[in-house]
Design an enzyme around this catalytic site. Structure first.
Site, mmCIF file in Angstrom:
data_model
loop_
_atom_site.group_PDB
_atom_site.id
_atom_site.type_symbol
_atom_site.label_atom_id
_atom_site.label_comp_id
_atom_site.label_asym_id
_atom_site.label_seq_id
_atom_site.Cartn_x
_atom_site.Cartn_y
_atom_site.Cartn_z
ATOM 1 N N SER A 157 0.858 -1.188 0.000
ATOM 2 C CA SER A 157 0.000 0.000 0.000
ATOM 3 C C SER A 157 0.898 1.244 0.000
ATOM 4 O O SER A 157 2.068 1.172 -0.405
ATOM 5 C CB SER A 157 -0.933 -0.060 1.229
ATOM 6 O OG SER A 157 -1.779 1.051 1.260
ATOM 7 N N TYR A 190 -4.943 7.472 -7.322
ATOM 8 C CA TYR A 190 -3.889 6.594 -6.778
ATOM 9 C C TYR A 190 -4.188 6.295 -5.301
ATOM 10 O O TYR A 190 -4.124 5.143 -4.860
ATOM 11 C CB TYR A 190 -2.526 7.286 -6.916
ATOM 12 C CG TYR A 190 -1.364 6.494 -6.318
ATOM 13 C CD1 TYR A 190 -0.990 5.262 -6.841
ATOM 14 C CD2 TYR A 190 -0.641 6.997 -5.225
ATOM 15 C CE1 TYR A 190 0.076 4.541 -6.294
ATOM 16 C CE2 TYR A 190 0.432 6.278 -4.682
ATOM 17 C CZ TYR A 190 0.784 5.063 -5.218
ATOM 18 O OH TYR A 190 1.838 4.350 -4.670
ATOM 19 N N LYS A 194 -4.671 2.731 -3.335
ATOM 20 C CA LYS A 194 -3.777 2.290 -2.256
ATOM 21 C C LYS A 194 -4.563 2.070 -0.962
ATOM 22 O O LYS A 194 -4.204 1.217 -0.145
ATOM 23 C CB LYS A 194 -2.640 3.304 -2.054
ATOM 24 C CG LYS A 194 -1.646 3.321 -3.186
ATOM 25 C CD LYS A 194 -0.751 2.081 -3.186
ATOM 26 C CE LYS A 194 -0.721 1.326 -4.447
ATOM 27 N NZ LYS A 194 0.106 0.095 -4.394
HETATM 28 N N1 LIG Z 1 8.524 3.931 -4.921
HETATM 29 C C1 LIG Z 1 7.843 4.525 -3.972
HETATM 30 O O1 LIG Z 1 8.195 5.616 -3.517
HETATM 31 C C2 LIG Z 1 6.622 3.863 -3.391
HETATM 32 C C3 LIG Z 1 6.074 4.385 -2.216
HETATM 33 C C4 LIG Z 1 4.933 3.797 -1.689
HETATM 34 C C5 LIG Z 1 4.383 2.709 -2.326
HETATM 35 N N2 LIG Z 1 4.920 2.225 -3.462
HETATM 36 C C6 LIG Z 1 4.292 1.066 -4.100
HETATM 37 O O2 LIG Z 1 5.270 0.097 -4.374
HETATM 38 C C7 LIG Z 1 4.879 -0.698 -5.486
HETATM 39 C C8 LIG Z 1 6.041 -0.841 -6.451
HETATM 40 O O3 LIG Z 1 6.364 0.435 -6.954
HETATM 41 P P1 LIG Z 1 7.798 0.779 -7.585
HETATM 42 O O4 LIG Z 1 8.239 2.029 -6.942
HETATM 43 O O5 LIG Z 1 8.674 -0.395 -7.575
HETATM 44 O O6 LIG Z 1 7.351 1.123 -9.087
HETATM 45 P P2 LIG Z 1 8.110 0.889 -10.472
HETATM 46 O O7 LIG Z 1 9.572 1.000 -10.287
HETATM 47 O O8 LIG Z 1 7.431 1.791 -11.437
HETATM 48 O O9 LIG Z 1 7.768 -0.640 -10.823
HETATM 49 C C9 LIG Z 1 6.443 -0.984 -11.038
HETATM 50 C C10 LIG Z 1 6.312 -2.459 -11.340
HETATM 51 O O10 LIG Z 1 4.912 -2.708 -11.559
HETATM 52 C C11 LIG Z 1 4.750 -3.353 -12.800
HETATM 53 N N3 LIG Z 1 3.548 -2.903 -13.497
HETATM 54 C C12 LIG Z 1 3.159 -1.643 -13.794
HETATM 55 N N4 LIG Z 1 2.040 -1.658 -14.538
HETATM 56 C C13 LIG Z 1 1.704 -2.960 -14.715
HETATM 57 C C14 LIG Z 1 0.672 -3.627 -15.417
HETATM 58 N N5 LIG Z 1 -0.257 -2.982 -16.119
HETATM 59 N N6 LIG Z 1 0.645 -4.982 -15.374
HETATM 60 C C15 LIG Z 1 1.591 -5.671 -14.704
HETATM 61 N N7 LIG Z 1 2.604 -5.095 -14.027
HETATM 62 C C16 LIG Z 1 2.661 -3.755 -14.053
HETATM 63 C C17 LIG Z 1 5.994 -3.011 -13.637
HETATM 64 O O11 LIG Z 1 6.262 -4.119 -14.488
HETATM 65 P P3 LIG Z 1 6.193 -4.069 -16.114
HETATM 66 O O12 LIG Z 1 6.624 -2.721 -16.528
HETATM 67 O O13 LIG Z 1 7.091 -5.198 -16.515
HETATM 68 O O14 LIG Z 1 4.763 -4.375 -16.434
HETATM 69 C C18 LIG Z 1 7.084 -2.880 -12.568
HETATM 70 O O15 LIG Z 1 7.713 -4.108 -12.352
HETATM 71 C C19 LIG Z 1 3.647 -0.019 -6.075
HETATM 72 O O16 LIG Z 1 2.504 -0.730 -5.678
HETATM 73 C C20 LIG Z 1 3.648 1.365 -5.435
HETATM 74 O O17 LIG Z 1 2.346 1.884 -5.283
HETATM 75 C C21 LIG Z 1 6.042 2.770 -4.016
#
Ligand SMILES: NC(=O)c1ccc[n+]([C@@H]2O[C@H](COP(=O)([O-])OP(=O)(O)OC[C@H]3O[C@@H](n4cnc5c(N)ncnc54)[C@H](OP(=O)(O)O)[C@@H]3O)[C@@H](O)[C@H]2O)c1
Length: 308
Positions: A157, A190, A194
């Protein structure tokens, strides 16, 4: 940068024999979590996503650690429930156990849009697709818990849920529209998704206490999710998270911790902030059991055609 207390060898026991599935394991936090968890030698890690070449890079990174863990990329497009159903069916057919389902894939602050199945884009990708995967794999998770002592679901989340639509939390009537009516529209959509990740996790923990469901907020870090935003949106993230930003090498620690924490030292359905801290940031929507139940029922109804 925030100082965190986490040590893989100390906080995550060897994962020998375990099968782990990480959605969105092709990039960002999911990829980093996969590489780190491989160092604890599970039998197999599935990473899902759409980008095959990114997946191959992650698999090469994992191999270079010298681990014996088998790593498999599974195509799974969250904007298309037929693809999610197919991915879940591959796992159910191939595996006799599933120890960890990390529901991590996500998109943030996207312009208005709909998934192939007609859901608001962020809600569809971040919540509905994960719910289908969880529901399709529930029986395998239950079997694993029974035969091996535990199975975990780790929904990812975000404290961004504070921006969830006032007066509603989740606007059920409009989840099949692009929901273009808010001033901070893409952020509120978003936030709504979440909030759904948290509430669905809480309800999963309540309905299926035999499965350990621990919800993780990774904390803000500079993955593609943030670095690919436009200037103004990046400013919203940076200014909204002053004093909270994590080093990019630490963003995945909390969700890796959730894999390893002894089950009697964590509470099912609880939201944990980095690393392993029960959240103090709940809004009243987060604790609204009627809203959680309504989300569960709405989701069940939507998934019915895909669960046969
Ligand atoms: N980074 C932060 O600051 C942060 C903070 C709080 C929460 N989060 C949460 O952490 C999680 C991971 O985020 P991240 O920062 O690692 O993001 P990221 O670097 O953009 O990676 C996102 C991942 O999700 C996959 N994805 C996106 N759209 C998709 C789709 N339509 N179908 C299947 N897979 C999909 C992408 O894979 P493909 O491109 O191969 O499809 C990628 O592996 C998310 O749920 C985000 O809300 C992140």
């Amino acid at each position: 940068m925030v100082k965190l207390d986490f040590n893989l060898e100390r906080d995550v026991p060897e994962l020998t024999g375990k099968v782990i599935l990480i959605t969105g394991g092709t990039n960002g936090l999911g990829a980093a979590a996969a590489v780190m968890l491989a160092r604890r030698n599970p039998a197999k890690i599935y990473i899902t996503g759409r980008n095959e070449s990114a997946a191959q890079h992650v698999i090469a990174d994992i191999k270079s650690t010298g681990t014996q863990t088998e790593t498999v990329w599974l195509r799974c497009d969250h904007a298309n429930l037929a693809s999610v159903k197919e991915a879940a069916e591959v796992v159910s057919a191939k595996e006799s156990r599933l120890d960890v389902l990390m529901a991590n894939a996500g998109v943030m602050a996207r312009p208005p849009g709909l998934t192939n199945d007609g859901y608001e884009l962020q809600f569809g990708i971040n919540h509905v697709a994960h719910a289908l995967l969880i529901r399709k794999l529930l029986r395998l998770l239950q079997k694993t818990a029974k035969e091996h002592g535990e199975a975990r679901v780790i929904p990812i989340s975000s404290l961004a849920f504070v921006l969830a639509p006032r007066g509603h939390g989740i606007v059920f009537d409009d989840l099949k529209t692009t929901q273009e009516y808010w001033i901070l529209g893409k952020w509120q959509r978003y936030a709504q998704s979440k909030l759904a990740n948290l509430l669905y996790g809480r309800e999963l923990a309540r309905r299926y206490p035999e499965i350990v469901t621990l919800v993780a907020d990774p904390g803000p870090s500079n993955t593609g999710l943030v670095s690919n935003l436009g200037f103004l949106d990046k400013m919203i993230v940076y200014l909204g998270n002053i004093g909270r930003f994590l080093d990019v090498d630490q963003g995945h620690w909390n969700q890796v911790w959730a894999v390893g924490v002894p089950k009697d030292q964590a509470k099912g359905g609880e939201l944990y902030e980095p690393v392993g801290k029960p959240s103090q940031a709940y809004t009243h929507w987060c604790l609204d059991s009627n809203l959680a139940e309504r989300l569960w029922d709405w989701t069940e109804e939507e998934l019915r055609p895909w669960l046969t």
